[in-house]
Scaffold this active site. Structure first.
Site, mmCIF file in Angstrom:
data_model
loop_
_atom_site.group_PDB
_atom_site.id
_atom_site.type_symbol
_atom_site.label_atom_id
_atom_site.label_comp_id
_atom_site.label_asym_id
_atom_site.label_seq_id
_atom_site.Cartn_x
_atom_site.Cartn_y
_atom_site.Cartn_z
ATOM 1 N N TRP A 50 0.753 -1.108 -0.150
ATOM 2 C CA TRP A 50 0.041 -0.100 0.023
ATOM 3 C C TRP A 50 0.868 1.322 0.083
ATOM 4 O O TRP A 50 0.464 2.543 0.170
ATOM 5 C CB TRP A 50 -1.027 -0.024 1.427
ATOM 6 C CG TRP A 50 -1.857 -1.183 1.297
ATOM 7 C CD1 TRP A 50 -2.993 -1.357 0.834
ATOM 8 C CD2 TRP A 50 -1.704 -2.574 1.855
ATOM 9 N NE1 TRP A 50 -3.444 -2.610 1.096
ATOM 10 C CE2 TRP A 50 -2.773 -3.351 1.571
ATOM 11 C CE3 TRP A 50 -0.538 -2.927 2.942
ATOM 12 C CZ2 TRP A 50 -2.782 -4.596 2.188
ATOM 13 C CZ3 TRP A 50 -0.630 -4.273 3.141
ATOM 14 C CH2 TRP A 50 -1.673 -5.019 3.026
ATOM 15 N N ASP A 51 2.173 1.226 -0.150
ATOM 16 C CA ASP A 51 2.934 2.311 -0.246
ATOM 17 C C ASP A 51 2.908 2.793 1.199
ATOM 18 O O ASP A 51 3.139 4.114 1.352
ATOM 19 C CB ASP A 51 2.744 3.294 -1.222
ATOM 20 C CG ASP A 51 3.933 4.371 -1.659
ATOM 21 O OD1 ASP A 51 4.941 4.096 -1.022
ATOM 22 O OD2 ASP A 51 3.914 5.332 -2.333
ATOM 23 N N TYR A 52 2.675 2.086 2.282
ATOM 24 C CA TYR A 52 3.036 2.707 3.560
ATOM 25 C C TYR A 52 4.236 2.679 4.024
ATOM 26 O O TYR A 52 4.432 2.327 5.200
ATOM 27 C CB TYR A 52 1.876 1.731 4.641
ATOM 28 C CG TYR A 52 0.542 1.910 4.553
ATOM 29 C CD1 TYR A 52 -0.055 3.192 3.918
ATOM 30 C CD2 TYR A 52 -0.445 0.926 4.702
ATOM 31 C CE1 TYR A 52 -1.684 3.253 3.624
ATOM 32 C CE2 TYR A 52 -1.480 0.966 4.523
ATOM 33 C CZ TYR A 52 -2.346 2.126 4.015
ATOM 34 O OH TYR A 52 -3.534 2.299 3.970
#
Lengths: 730, 135
Positions: free
Chosen positions: A387-389
């Site tokens: 999630w591109d966290y």
């Protein structure tokens, strides 16, 4: 049903894919564990453009200054570091990016108070001279926070010139021209700050006793003298080190540095931003240590080669595609550690090609021993992140007083998820008052051969920076018609709350979005009161994986593709994710015709949290609608709608929070007790930077870089705006 | 007297313009709302859209019932808004701001429509009046 042929193709082609993958990841140990049996490429994953082998020479311009290779030094022989300004800053100073070694963005100054701050006026404006030239795409977002030591401000321009400025008058004393070329600008031209370093070997009074150190967009480490701004000849080659050494094949802009490198016990620690979403086998996310005296290489921590701490032999390279770290790191001289906030392996939204070693350290805090380059502990904030966290915030050091009276050396770790972890710096374990629970998460997901983690970590005792999951009735708009449009968008997408797994057949809603929660602005912490100040975003994203064929049709190309359009896309948007079966399409979850978010406001918040009682003291929307409206038009309404925001807060002993960050281009002072805005001023550009405050001759100043931010769509300027109370002198 | 005729004419022209607009909104509501309902979403839009369609067509025919139906839809929307979001004002903005402006305009047209209907019923039909004289 539609997945069946894909699966068959996958099986048929897996042998070929396997061979390809092995050939491409050949690194200096020739061994990547965990690669082979879970690769899920299909025939269509072969992009039109095949990247050159990673052992190929780097493209012209990658080694911007044509610097020769640097030799190694045994880390054990690095001289003991003399006490640094940042360890114990003068009362009037702001000696490091986050004020001091604790990186708490707290100033002990008390001249400005909620009562008198309303009288702030501009003392001076300083122009850095860096903004888009004619014919250049706007990729600017300076994000700079100056530091102040003695009577001088030291800062970098968005394109890495280093300047010394008279802190009382704004007069430029010297400028070191870094010579960064336009084509070296990656996703963003940013320079968050410089580092003040006092040499342990050069005696006082000699050139380069006090140094300003910075790392650049084109991957150089530069040291100049603090007095005259001339390069330190004894450092690297004429004051510079080529940080692309050992990185393998690359093109300008693929790898860059935008954060000030911490210096821990005489070791400059280097991380680098690798452009998101380009290709699975992008250049390495390796973390490296260099001797702050000589610039010589001390060690490397290469995730897939954790036991080899040396530079790769000529023709070899650090393992490709490993998690990169682009956030500002925090050093710890006492424990001899550097806290590295890591991101994802390359190709953020597809995890089947990641090694077990990568999966163990991505989206984590990794505490690396600066004497050896080996991790001492790892704390992971997202398991198998798609999630591109990645961690964007700089962690803050604090002494946590537990309920039983013991004092724990702690680390405050903000995340894009809005989960804030409080860890024991010695062990990486959560402090007992802030336990972390593994809670079930949606799994295994729907992408073939790429299962999600069955659980994810939650910091259950720290107030979450976020709102409840989205409902259809949370959809918004100017009229019932755009609200209806957003409701349909909501229902069309896959969404089962946080950690909704990636989908190929339809979009999925990513909430919280990749802009946070907390992003690079980080948090402020007042050690006397135990109050944490956090500003955060409430901006869901609308994502979809697309097959390679669709990605090609959409024209998604990686940065090293000859047909790549540098002004077309970016790390935050659609990405080719070459070398994987999928590309990624990402937009804010908005009405694409009006550019209004689909969820209801507020889109940005600021709040104060008491770290001892775990209570939220106040919480307010951050940012007005004055410069934000449909179609990006200003409304001039003072309505406190709460806008997306990037840039941190600071807190002072005078009882004030200063924060810009929001897209309304305001700098504001907030009463820390009530959360009430007690002063604000319109900036000449977007205030997407963390402000700082300092004192000269008994007068307290407030400085903010109004550089704007291209992705936040705020106006660019090259102005550092500095405020003070008129006439106030000691 | 001439002023009354003037406002009456403005009211009737307004009703026709509003009728066109409301018919258009009704169509969007019915089509989009059916789409939404099919995706498992709220039925409000498709139901409200049908009422708006009827209202818009009747307004085009200069029938006071069209205005009454629009006001009914507005009251229903108000109730639905309170049901969905309570008194969260941000939630009120998309649901009620535009429709309320329309409701005020529709209400302003109502006297003219009613006068026109009275005139129509006393002269045994709007179109046949002049025709009958010609026969």
């Amino acid at each position: 049903m539609r997945r069946f042929p894909l699966l068959t193709t996958t099986l048929l082609c897996s042998a070929l894919a396997l061979a390809q993958a092995r050939a491409q990841v050949a690194s200096h140990s020739e061994r990547i564990p965990g690669m082979g049996n879970d690769s899920a490429q299909d025939a269509s994953s072969a992009s039109k453009f095949t990247a050159p082998p990673p052992g190929n020479p780097q493209a012209p311009g990658v080694n911007a200054a044509n610097l020769p290779d640097i030799s190694e030094i045994d880390p054990a022989t690095i001289p003991a570091m003399v006490p640094q300004q940042s360890a114990n800053p003068g009362h009037d100073d702001w000696a490091a990016y986050g004020h001091d070694d604790n990186q708490d963005r707290f100033s002990p100054l008390t001249q400005l108070t909620p009562e008198n701050v309303g009288g702030l006026k501009r003392a001076f404006v300083y122009h850095t001279g860096s903004k888009p030239g004619p014919g250049q795409a706007n990729k600017w977002a300076a994000e700079t926070t100056p530091i102040k030591v003695g009577n001088a401000l030291y800062m970098c321009s968005a394109t890495n010139d280093i300047m010394r400025i008279d802190a009382a008058t704004g007069e430029e004393k010297w400028r070191f021209k870094a010579g960064v070329q336009y084509h070296s600008i990656p996703y963003t031209a940013a320079c968050k700050g410089v580092v003040f370093y006092t040499s342990s070997t050069v005696p006082e009074g000699q050139h380069c006793h006090d140094r300003i150190v910075e790392s650049t967009l084109d991957m150089r480490l530069i040291a100049v003298d603090a007095q005259d701004g001339k390069a330190c000849e004894s450092f690297g080659t004429g004051g510079q080190v080529n940080l692309m050494q050992g990185m393998g094949e690359s093109v300008p802009g693929f790898v860059s540095m935008t954060s000030p490198p911490p210096i821990v016990n005489g070791v400059v620690v280097i991380n680098q931003e690798v452009l998101d979403g380009q290709r699975r086998w992008a250049p390495s996310g390796v973390i490296r240590g260099y001797d702050a005296e000589s610039g010589k290489f001390a060690w490397a921590w290469d995730v897939n080669n954790p036991d080899d701490h040396h530079q790769p032999e000529p023709g070899k390279f650090y393992s490709r595609g490993t998690p990169n770290s682009w956030a500002t790191m925090t050093g710890d001289n006492e424990l001899g550690l550097v806290y590295v906030p890591t991101g994802n392996s390359a190709a953020d939204y597809y995890s089947a090609l990641r090694s077990d070693k990568e999966n163990a350290v991505s989206s984590s805090i990794v505490a690396i021993d600066v004497k050896t380059g080996s991790p001492r502990w790892v704390f992971q904030t997202v398991h198998k992140d798609v999630w591109d966290y990645d961690l964007g915030s700089q962690p803050t050091k604090l002494d946590y007083k537990a309920a039983d009276g013991t004092v724990i050396p702690a680390l405050l770790v903000p995340t894009k998820r809005g989960q804030t972890f409080v860890l024991d710096r010695r062990t990486g374990k959560p402090v007992p008052d802030y336990p972390v629970e593994e809670k079930p998460a949606p799994s295994p997901g729907v992408v073939p051969n790429d299962p999600r983690s069955p659980t994810q970590p939650w910091s259950v005792a720290f107030p979450r920076l976020g709102f409840p999951p989205l409902k259809e009735s949370d959809m918004w708009g100017m009229s019932p018609i755009d609200q209806l449009f957003c409701r349909i968008k909501y229902r069309r997408a896959a969404y089962v709350g946080e950690f909704t797994p990636p989908h190929v057949d339809r979009p999925w809603i990513e909430y919280p979005g990749y802009n946070g929660g907390s992003d690079w602005g980080s948090m402020a912490y007042d050690p006397a009161s135990g109050i944490v100040i956090a500003n955060w975003n409430n901006t869901p994203m609308y994502d979809q994986l697309v097959t390679r064929k669709q990605a090609d049709k959409l024209g998604l190309m990686s940065i090293d593709d000859p047909n790549y359009n540098p002004s077309g896309g970016g790390a935050e948007g659609n990405g080719a994710m070459s070398d994987t079966p999928y590309g990624i399409v990402v937009t804010p979850f908005w009405d694409q015709y009006t550019h209004m978010m689909c969820n209801k406001p507020p889109y940005g918040m600021i709040e104060a949290i008491d770290i001892h009682t775990h209570k939220v003291l106040w919480q307010k929307p951050l940012g007005t609608a004055r410069a934000n409206g449909p179609w990006g038009l200003p409304t001039f309404l003072p309505l406190n709608i709460g806008t997306p925001n990037n840039g941190g807060p600071i807190v002072t002993a005078g009882g004030l929070v200063f924060v810009a960050a929001a897209t309304d281009n305001l700098i504001r002072a907030i009463d820390v007790k009530t959360g009430k805005v007690v002063w604000s001023d319109v900036l000449p550009g977007g205030g997407q930077a963390t402000p700082m405050t300092y004192m000269v001759d008994g007068k307290q100043y407030l400085a903010i870089m109004a550089g704007g931010h291209h992705f936040m769509m705020t106006p660019v300027s090259d102005e550092l705006v500095v405020y003070a109370l008129p006439g106030k002198t000691g | 007297m001439s002023v009354g005729v003037q406002t009456g004419r403005v009211g009737l022209v307004g009703a026709i313009l509003l009728g066109g607009l409301i018919t258009l909104f009704g169509l969007i509501f019915v089509v989009g709302g059916a789409n939404l309902a099919a995706l498992g979403g709220s039925f409000y839009y498709v139901i409200c859209g049908l009422v708006l369609l009827a209202s818009g067509i009747l307004l085009l025919l200069r029938r006071a019932l069209g205005a009454a139906l629009y006001l009914l839809a507005w009251i229903g929307t108000l109730a639905w808004t309170v049901y969905e979001v309570g008194f969260d004002w941000w939630g009120w903005l998309p649901r009620l701001f535009g429709p309320t402006i329309l409701a005020v305009l529709v209400a302003l047209c109502l006297p003219a429509l009613r006068r026109y209907e009275t005139f129509r019923s006393t002269t045994a039909g709007p179109v046949s009046g002049p025709d009958r004289r010609a026969v």
